[in-house]
Structures are given as structure tokens and as C-alpha cells.
Design a protein around this motif. Structure first.
Motif, PDB file in Angstrom:
ATOM      1  N   GLY A 153     -12.963 -12.488 -48.034  1.00  0.00           N
ATOM      2  CA  GLY A 153     -13.536 -11.710 -48.307  1.00  0.00           C
ATOM      3  C   GLY A 153     -14.079 -11.529 -49.580  1.00  0.00           C
ATOM      4  O   GLY A 153     -13.776 -12.166 -50.816  1.00  0.00           O
ATOM      5  N   GLY A 154     -14.224 -10.415 -50.148  1.00  0.00           N
ATOM      6  CA  GLY A 154     -14.698 -10.212 -51.012  1.00  0.00           C
ATOM      7  C   GLY A 154     -13.963 -10.310 -52.521  1.00  0.00           C
ATOM      8  O   GLY A 154     -14.566 -10.491 -53.817  1.00  0.00           O
ATOM      9  N   ALA A 186     -11.445  -4.209 -55.392  1.00  0.00           N
ATOM     10  CA  ALA A 186     -11.248  -5.611 -55.691  1.00  0.00           C
ATOM     11  C   ALA A 186     -11.365  -5.849 -57.330  1.00  0.00           C
ATOM     12  O   ALA A 186     -10.408  -7.195 -57.666  1.00  0.00           O
ATOM     13  CB  ALA A 186     -11.361  -5.817 -54.424  1.00  0.00           C
ATOM     14  N   GLY A 239     -24.371  -2.357 -53.907  1.00  0.00           N
ATOM     15  CA  GLY A 239     -23.995  -1.521 -52.686  1.00  0.00           C
ATOM     16  C   GLY A 239     -22.622  -1.530 -53.306  1.00  0.00           C
ATOM     17  O   GLY A 239     -21.285  -2.165 -52.783  1.00  0.00           O
ATOM     18  N   THR A 241     -19.072   0.797 -52.581  1.00  0.00           N
ATOM     19  CA  THR A 241     -18.777   1.057 -51.600  1.00  0.00           C
ATOM     20  C   THR A 241     -18.631   2.723 -51.280  1.00  0.00           C
ATOM     21  O   THR A 241     -18.694   4.024 -50.389  1.00  0.00           O
ATOM     22  CB  THR A 241     -17.002   1.192 -52.210  1.00  0.00           C
ATOM     23  N   ASP A 266     -21.304  -7.695 -57.664  1.00  0.00           N
ATOM     24  CA  ASP A 266     -20.080  -7.597 -56.405  1.00  0.00           C
ATOM     25  C   ASP A 266     -20.743  -7.649 -54.690  1.00  0.00           C
ATOM     26  O   ASP A 266     -21.522  -5.627 -55.655  1.00  0.00           O
ATOM     27  CB  ASP A 266     -18.602  -6.523 -56.446  1.00  0.00           C
ATOM     28  N   ALA A 268     -20.154  -7.581 -52.037  1.00  0.00           N
ATOM     29  CA  ALA A 268     -19.137  -8.186 -51.145  1.00  0.00           C
ATOM     30  C   ALA A 268     -20.242  -6.856 -49.981  1.00  0.00           C
ATOM     31  O   ALA A 268     -20.186  -7.266 -48.480  1.00  0.00           O
ATOM     32  CB  ALA A 268     -17.726  -7.135 -50.972  1.00  0.00           C
ATOM     33  N   TYR A 269     -20.575  -4.995 -50.147  1.00  0.00           N
ATOM     34  CA  TYR A 269     -20.916  -4.578 -49.619  1.00  0.00           C
ATOM     35  C   TYR A 269     -22.427  -4.798 -48.992  1.00  0.00           C
ATOM     36  O   TYR A 269     -22.643  -5.038 -48.205  1.00  0.00           O
ATOM     37  CB  TYR A 269     -20.563  -3.343 -49.634  1.00  0.00           C
ATOM     38  N   HIS A 297     -17.960 -10.219 -43.167  1.00  0.00           N
ATOM     39  CA  HIS A 297     -17.750  -9.810 -42.487  1.00  0.00           C
ATOM     40  C   HIS A 297     -17.957  -8.542 -42.102  1.00  0.00           C
ATOM     41  O   HIS A 297     -17.358  -7.045 -41.858  1.00  0.00           O
ATOM     42  CB  HIS A 297     -16.532  -9.709 -41.921  1.00  0.00           C
ATOM     43  N   LYS A 298     -19.098  -7.318 -43.240  1.00  0.00           N
ATOM     44  CA  LYS A 298     -19.340  -6.416 -43.344  1.00  0.00           C
ATOM     45  C   LYS A 298     -20.842  -6.121 -42.977  1.00  0.00           C
ATOM     46  O   LYS A 298     -21.286  -7.229 -41.651  1.00  0.00           O
ATOM     47  CB  LYS A 298     -19.954  -5.969 -44.616  1.00  0.00           C
TER      48      LYS A 298
HETATM   49  C1  PLP Z   1     -18.061  -2.779 -52.886  1.00  0.00           C
HETATM   50  C2  PLP Z   1     -16.753  -4.004 -52.577  1.00  0.00           C
HETATM   51  N1  PLP Z   1     -16.077  -4.807 -53.249  1.00  0.00           N
HETATM   52  C3  PLP Z   1     -15.527  -6.015 -52.468  1.00  0.00           C
HETATM   53  C4  PLP Z   1     -15.181  -5.108 -50.969  1.00  0.00           C
HETATM   54  C5  PLP Z   1     -13.118  -5.791 -50.831  1.00  0.00           C
HETATM   55  O1  PLP Z   1     -14.248  -6.726 -50.196  1.00  0.00           O
HETATM   56  P1  PLP Z   1     -12.392  -7.784 -49.457  1.00  0.00           P
HETATM   57  O2  PLP Z   1     -11.853  -6.555 -47.780  1.00  0.00           O
HETATM   58  O3  PLP Z   1     -13.250  -7.927 -48.171  1.00  0.00           O
HETATM   59  O4  PLP Z   1     -12.161  -8.505 -49.726  1.00  0.00           O
HETATM   60  C6  PLP Z   1     -15.349  -4.154 -50.761  1.00  0.00           C
HETATM   61  C7  PLP Z   1     -14.243  -3.877 -50.084  1.00  0.00           C
HETATM   62  O5  PLP Z   1     -14.683  -2.904 -48.435  1.00  0.00           O
HETATM   63  C8  PLP Z   1     -16.294  -3.488 -50.885  1.00  0.00           C
HETATM   64  O6  PLP Z   1     -17.010  -2.856 -49.931  1.00  0.00           O
END
Ligand code: PLP
Length: 480
Positions: A153-154, A186, A239, A241, A266, A268-269, A297-298
Motif C-alpha cells: 500500500g501507500g 504513514a 490528495g 486524506t 504522497d 496514495a489517495y 486499491h483506492k
Molecule cells: C494520502 C494517503 N497516504 C497514505 C496512506 C496510507 O496508505 P496505505 O493504507 O495503503 O498503506 C493513505 C491511506 O488512506 C492515504 O490516504
């Protein structure tokens, strides 16, 4: 040599093909039923530890049970007691709504038991990871020198990214990392794992739209360098969270270039929003990052776990991670291929690229673009609805599928404490009365409701229904 199948011999941990088929069909049937029935179920279900202890605590049985009994228990007693993160009205935290080919890919990859750590171990799957990572490279607009790998994941992606950043900075004794006060935890964890002291993980204040403030960043870096710290990375959000905020990526890139500091994003979102015209415009500058964390997975509609790290110069990633032990010397055959175990933390890795590949092959990119765009548009429609409402108030405008707002009265002055109580009560009712699942947050200390809309099955009616319920609960709570 006679095969074990011919002589009827099976290990004690094997099933007959008939049992395998029957159990697989039943498991598939139960999952498909669940997915079909999602809209009619509450978006969240949970239980307290004591309740669940009573249901699940047991010693492992010495003798096995019929597999159909075990499958039914899993499907009815364990799996449903969870957030239905893929429910069309699950708007909390970050939803995830996997496509069916992605789910099947996980099953097939597990069934083939792919070891995706080395090319020797899995040439075909490794080639496919190269291909899918190259799709991501071109979507971002990265040069041919770029590459990456799938991660859990992120969080794992940013951790691997910080290792490269640290090495690129010469592994200084007193490293520091910079990120906005909206950045995900994270990143804080990843920084501390790579050796940054907690006090040297610097949270940069943000502007009125929760974007990293460049002047504050500059001031912190001057101050930190004077006190002996060495900045190893500046992180931008693509983006955040909390609010969906996108940091000024181009400005951070300019600054990182002039100061010779690693630029990590980052994403991830929000990263996969780049597939839409709107997202590409909003995420301009992403392609200038040295490394990017993204979560398929998002917003690429894959089942957990499907993150990835992209690095602009793939040699730096491999340089940071590659170690060649004797017991893996055989994996060095051929020189024209990557061993994905050399690009990050994991050696034993599952075959995550297959999920993305099977989904994209099945539905095509146009469908993905439209589905991603739909999340951005629904959040903007929600913002317009909130602005029209006599009992709702925007706390931060829609950004990449996230909109923050609160219940407030237009006629009477409510203080922050009263507002918090009212909004908390409304949020509780939304969940308890199974309208939707939504989470709250705090924006500059003020309690805020938050909708995160990125499920490809969510319709405007799901969003409208939820907002209308919030309005009703809001009016009732204010007047009670
Ligand atoms: C902006 C952002 N960064 C990092 C993460 C962490 O990613 P993961 O839960 O896939 O490890 C998230 C998870 O919601 C996120 O929204």
C-alpha cells in the motif's frame, strides 16, 4: 514414477478435485451474493471486543471439520462484521471498491502461488509487473528512466521511497523530512523508520485550502540547516486524506531542484485521478517528483493490498535496495530483467500487478477514466448541494472526491462546542440509522463532517440521500 493422483495418495492437507471445486464454487457464490446485496445492507457493521470474543475465541481444533461448514462460518460469522468499504454509501476514511477481475486475480495469483521476488521465480508475472508499472509511468508522464514496484500500500511505498531519498542525500547523520500538517501519518512513520528523529519530521503549516505553505517550508529548512540537520526529502500531497488537498507540486519541484532535495509525492489517495483530464490538470507537476506513492486499491478500484512506488530514476531505487546473497546467486541469470525483490522491502511478494492488468483488460481504460471522473464530479455536486442548504455549511470545498462540511444554523449563533456536539450527534445518527458510513475530522481544530466519494458504484442518488438525511438530522438536533 506413478503420480500421487494415480495411486490415489494425497497429503493430509490436500482435497480431492471434487471438494476443491465444490468449496470454490460455494465461496464464489457467497462473495457474489454479498456484492449483489451490498446496497440493501448497512454500510458498516462492527462489534465490541467482548461480543466478538464470545463468538470467535476458541482453541484450534485437533481434527478438521467439513470445509463447507468452515466456509459458511467465515462468510456468516466473521467476514460480515466489518465496514463494507465497497458499499455505495461508504463515504468514511478512504473507500475502496474493487472490480471483480481484480478479486479473481488475487484468487488466481494465490492459486498459482506466484513468488514475485525474482525473475527466476516468476518470469511471466515479473514481465507483467514491468508492463503495468510502465503503464503507470506513462500515465504520470515520467521519462523512460523511471520504474517502480507494487507494494502492499501507500505506507510501504513511501517507506521504500524514503530509503532512496536518504541514500540520495548521502545517508546523513541527522536527517530531516518535510511534509504539510495535512500529510498522512504513514509518512511520519516511514520517516521515523528510515532514521529521522520524530522532532526532525517537520510538519509545515498550510494555507487556507490546506496546501503546504512554501514560505513556511523555506523558513524551516534554513533554520534546520543552521542547526545541523540535513533535509533528505520534501513531501507533497496529491490528495491529502483529510481534505483532498493538493500541494503546490510545481513550486515544490522548483524548490527541491534549487535546493537539491529529494521530492516525494504522497499520491496514495489521489494519484490515479491523473487518468482524467480534470485530474491531470490538478496534479500538474506530479511528473517532476523524484518518487511517488500511489494506491491502486483506492482510485484504481483494486482489492487491498495494491499500492506502488514509482521512482523517476529506477537505478536509484535498485541501488538503495539491491543486496546479493549467495543463496540467491542463481537468480542473477540474464541481465536484462529486474528482480522485484531488489526494489523494496519484500522478497516474498504476491503478484499484485495481475489485478490491475485483468481489470484494465476486462473493462478498458475509458471505463476507468469515467469511473474516476465520476468521484470528482459527485463531490463537486455534493459541494453545490451543501452551499444551497439552509443547515449545512462548507468547511473546505470539494477536492479530488473529498468534501468537508458541517451542520450549522443560519439563524442562531452556535459556538464551537455546540457545533461539535451537534455534528457529532448527526454523524452518529447517520451511522446508527444505516443511512451511510461517514467519518469526521478536524480542520484547524474544528470538528467537521467529511464525505470521500470514490466508489465506481456510487450514484448521485446515494450522495443526495445521505446529504438530505444529514440535513434532516441537523435540523432536528439544532432545534432539540
Ligand atoms: C494520502 C494517503 N497516504 C497514505 C496512506 C496510507 O496508505 P496505505 O493504507 O495503503 O498503506 C493513505 C491511506 O488512506 C492515504 O490516504
Amino acid at each position: 514414477m506413478t503420480s500421487r493422483a494415480e495411486d490415489g495418495g494425497r497429503s493430509e492437507l490436500e482435497m480431492s478435485p471434487e471438494e476443491m471445486m465444490a468449496s470454490a464454487l460455494r465461496a464464489a457464490e457467497l462473495v457474489i451474493e454479498r456484492v449483489q446485496n451490498l446496497p440493501d445492507k448497512p454500510a458498516w457493521r462492527g462489534g465490541s471486543r467482548s461480543e466478538l470474543e464470545a463468538i470467535m475465541r476458541e482453541e484450534p481444533p485437533e481434527e478438521g471439520r467439513p470445509s463447507h461448514e468452515v466456509i459458511e462460518r467465515a462468510a456468516h460469522e466473521i467476514l460480515p462484521i466489518a465496514g463494507r468499504v465497497d458499499h455505495p454509501r461508504f463515504f468514511a476514511f478512504v473507500p475502496s471498491s474493487p472490480t471483480w477481475p481484480g478479486v479473481l486475480a488475487d484468487f488466481m495469483a494465490a492459486g498459482h502461488n506466484i513468488f514475485q521476488g525474482t525473475w527466476l521465480g516468476a518470469s511471466g508475472p515479473s514481465m507483467l509487473e514491468v508492463v503495468v508499472i510502465d503503464w503507470f509511468r506513462s500515465w504520470i508522464g515520467y521519462p523512460e528512466t523511471a520504474g517502480g514496484l507494487f507494494t502492499s500500500g501507500g505506507s510501504a511505498a513511501s517507506l521504500d521511497g524514503f530509503v532512496v531519498a536518504r541514500e540520495a542525500a548521502g545517508a546523513p547523520m541527522q536527517p530531516s523530512v518535510y511534509m504539510s500538517d495535512q500529510s498522512h501519518t504513514a509518512l511520519i512513520r516511514a520517516a521515523t523508520i528510515v532514521g529521522v528523529r520524530p522532532e526532525s519530521v517537520r510538519m509545515v503549516p498550510t494555507d487556507e485550502h490546506f496546501r503546504l505553505d512554501m514560505n513556511e517550508l523555506h523558513g524551516m529548512i534554513i533554520e534546520d540547516r543552521e542547526s545541523g540537520l540535513t533535509p533528505i526529502a520534501i513531501c507533497g500531497n496529491a490528495g491529502a486524506t483529510n481534505t483532498g488537498a493538493i500541494d503546490p507540486l510545481d513550486e515544490i519541484a522548483d524548490y527541491c531542484e534549487s535546493e537539491d532535495i529529494w521530492f516525494h509525492v504522497d499520491a496514495a489517495y489521489g494519484g490515479f485521478a491523473i487518468l482524467t483530464d480534470r485530474g491531470a490538470e490538478l496534479l500538474k507537476g506530479l511528473e517532476r517528483a523524484d518518487s511517488i506513492a500511489m494506491d491502486a486499491h483506492k482510485w484504481l478500484f483494486q482489492p487491498f493490498e495494491c499500492g506502488c512506488l514509482m521512482v523517476k530514476d529506477i537505478r536509484k531505487l535498485e541501488g538503495a535496495f539491491s543486496v546479493q546473497p549467495e543463496y540467491l546467486q542463481d537468480t542473477q541469470w540474464g541481465r536484462d530483467h529486474p528482480n522485484f525483490g531488489d526494489r523494496g522491502l519484500q522478497l516474498s511478494r504476491s503478484f499484485r500487478a495481475l489485478k490491475v492488468w485483468m481489470s484494465v483488460q476486462t473493462f478498458g481504460m475509458a471505463a476507468f477514466r469515467r469511473s474516476i471522473g465520476q468521484g470528482i464530479e459527485l463531490a463537486e455536486q455534493a459541494e453545490a448541494y451543501i452551499r444551497e442548504s439552509d443547515v449545512l455549511q462548507i468547511a473546505n470545498p470539494a477536492s479530488l472526491g473529498v468534501v468537508c462540511f458541517r451542520v450549522n444554523s443560519r439563524t442562531s449563533e452556535l459556538n464551537d462546542e455546540q457545533l461539535e456536539e451537534i455534528n457529532e450527534a448527526v454523524q452518529t445518527r447517520v451511522i446508527e440509522e444505516a443511512v451511510a458510513m461517514m467519518s469526521s475530522t478536524r480542520l484547524r481544530g474544528l470538528y467537521s463532517l467529511r464525505l470521500c466519494i470514490l466508489n465506481h458504484t456510487t450514484t448521485w442518488e446515494d450522495v443526495r440521500f445521505t446529504l438530505a438525511a444529514i440535513e434532516n438530522f441537523g435540523r432536528e438536533t439544532i432545534s432539540s
